[in-house]
Design a protein around this motif. Structure first.
Motif, PDB file in Angstrom:
ATOM      1  N   UNK A  87      -3.967   7.237 -10.920  1.00  0.00           N
ATOM      2  CA  UNK A  87      -2.657   7.844 -10.709  1.00  0.00           C
ATOM      3  C   UNK A  87      -2.960   9.116  -9.838  1.00  0.00           C
ATOM      4  N   UNK A  88      -4.095   9.900 -10.158  1.00  0.00           N
ATOM      5  CA  UNK A  88      -4.609  10.920  -9.366  1.00  0.00           C
ATOM      6  C   UNK A  88      -5.063  10.723  -7.996  1.00  0.00           C
ATOM      7  N   UNK A  89      -5.503   9.547  -7.501  1.00  0.00           N
ATOM      8  CA  UNK A  89      -6.005   9.136  -6.367  1.00  0.00           C
ATOM      9  C   UNK A  89      -4.642   8.626  -5.663  1.00  0.00           C
ATOM     10  N   UNK A  90      -3.852   8.148  -6.043  1.00  0.00           N
ATOM     11  CA  UNK A  90      -2.471   7.937  -5.602  1.00  0.00           C
ATOM     12  C   UNK A  90      -1.515   9.090  -5.352  1.00  0.00           C
ATOM     13  N   UNK A  91      -1.733   9.999  -6.154  1.00  0.00           N
ATOM     14  CA  UNK A  91      -0.925  11.096  -5.806  1.00  0.00           C
ATOM     15  C   UNK A  91      -1.684  12.064  -4.599  1.00  0.00           C
ATOM     16  N   UNK A 153      -0.105   0.428   6.403  1.00  0.00           N
ATOM     17  CA  UNK A 153       0.151  -0.237   5.218  1.00  0.00           C
ATOM     18  C   UNK A 153      -0.250   0.908   3.952  1.00  0.00           C
ATOM     19  N   UNK A 154      -1.356   1.534   4.085  1.00  0.00           N
ATOM     20  CA  UNK A 154      -1.660   2.501   2.945  1.00  0.00           C
ATOM     21  C   UNK A 154      -0.546   3.571   3.009  1.00  0.00           C
ATOM     22  N   UNK A 155      -0.292   4.145   4.103  1.00  0.00           N
ATOM     23  CA  UNK A 155       0.669   5.269   4.018  1.00  0.00           C
ATOM     24  C   UNK A 155       2.130   4.686   3.470  1.00  0.00           C
ATOM     25  N   UNK A 156       2.493   3.530   4.113  1.00  0.00           N
ATOM     26  CA  UNK A 156       3.827   3.053   3.566  1.00  0.00           C
ATOM     27  C   UNK A 156       3.983   2.638   2.016  1.00  0.00           C
ATOM     28  N   UNK A 157       2.670   2.050   1.548  1.00  0.00           N
ATOM     29  CA  UNK A 157       2.505   1.949   0.268  1.00  0.00           C
ATOM     30  C   UNK A 157       2.970   3.262  -0.603  1.00  0.00           C
ATOM     31  N   UNK A 171       9.251  -2.367   4.548  1.00  0.00           N
ATOM     32  CA  UNK A 171       9.445  -1.217   5.112  1.00  0.00           C
ATOM     33  C   UNK A 171       8.803  -0.882   6.497  1.00  0.00           C
ATOM     34  N   UNK A 172       7.653  -1.561   6.619  1.00  0.00           N
ATOM     35  CA  UNK A 172       7.089  -1.492   7.900  1.00  0.00           C
ATOM     36  C   UNK A 172       7.777  -2.393   9.121  1.00  0.00           C
ATOM     37  N   UNK A 173       8.583  -3.470   8.552  1.00  0.00           N
ATOM     38  CA  UNK A 173       9.251  -4.576   9.394  1.00  0.00           C
ATOM     39  C   UNK A 173      10.610  -3.759   9.687  1.00  0.00           C
TER      40      UNK A 173
END
Length: 196
Positions: A87-91, A153-157, A171-173
């Motif tokens: 959760x910390x890494x995602x934030x 992909x990382x940024x849109x995830x 979202x990318x499409x």
């Protein structure tokens, strides 16, 4: 030997995401802590397992895990063991400006469908969908910069976390279909906005 290059925070201090990211990088810059962190990421659940996986003496492992836990990089896992604080890494990985951007005006589609740097869902109405997608593109990608698909992909995830309605591929499409992003041979670039 434990060389500590991570600044200690005073009680009650809450560092911003940028400072917290620097602290985490500083924490992992020390080899023993990095090896211990990697061992936990690979599935080691106890101090002894971490020591064996990381190839570290038990004492060095205990010190490394202590610092990792103090800074929240390693936590107690769901099944009585150590775990990486995902959760910390995602934030910390969320796109810049996703949380600190100015709040949109009331009634704006962005305010309705985006909260805390996350896309709740896409609007059904076409004009609102365009507005939300433009907001995401502006906050996530710089015009004229080439982004490999993995980075896109990382940024849109990060925008799609917690949403059951949309994923990063969809979202990318949409961003490509609406000409917010241009794709060529696996490389994406944000289209420069037209001068008004």
């Amino acid at each position: 030997m434990d060389t500590d290059n991570v600044p200690d925070s005073a009680p009650g201090d809450v560092p911003d995401a940028g400072e917290r990211s620097r602290q985490l990088i500083g924490l992992l810059a020390e080899e023993n802590r990095l090896r211990a962190f990697a061992a936990v990421a690979l599935g080691a659940r106890s101090t002894r397992q971490v020591a064996e996986t990381a190839g570290l003496p038990l004492k060095d492992t205990a010190l490394a895990l202590l610092r990792l836990r103090e800074h929240g990089a390693v936590t107690d896992g769901p099944e009585d063991g150590l775990a990486v604080a995902h959760d910390l890494l995602r934030a910390l990985a969320r796109p810049r400006g996703a949380e600190g951007s100015a709040r949109p005006a009331a009634g704006d589609a962005v305010a309705t469908f985006v909260r805390g740097g996350r896309l709740l869902r896409l609007p059904a109405r076409w004009t609102r969908k365009q507005q939300v997608l433009r907001h995401i593109a502006e906050r996530t990608f710089e015009p004229g910069v080439a982004y490999p698909e993995r980075v896109v992909n990382e940024r849109l995830r990060a925008w799609c976390e917690g949403s059951d309605d949309i994923d990063h591929v969809t979202l990318r499409r949409y961003l490509v279909d609406l000409h917010e992003l241009r794709r060529s041979e696996g490389v994406y670039e944000r289209v420069r906005p037209e001068a008004a």
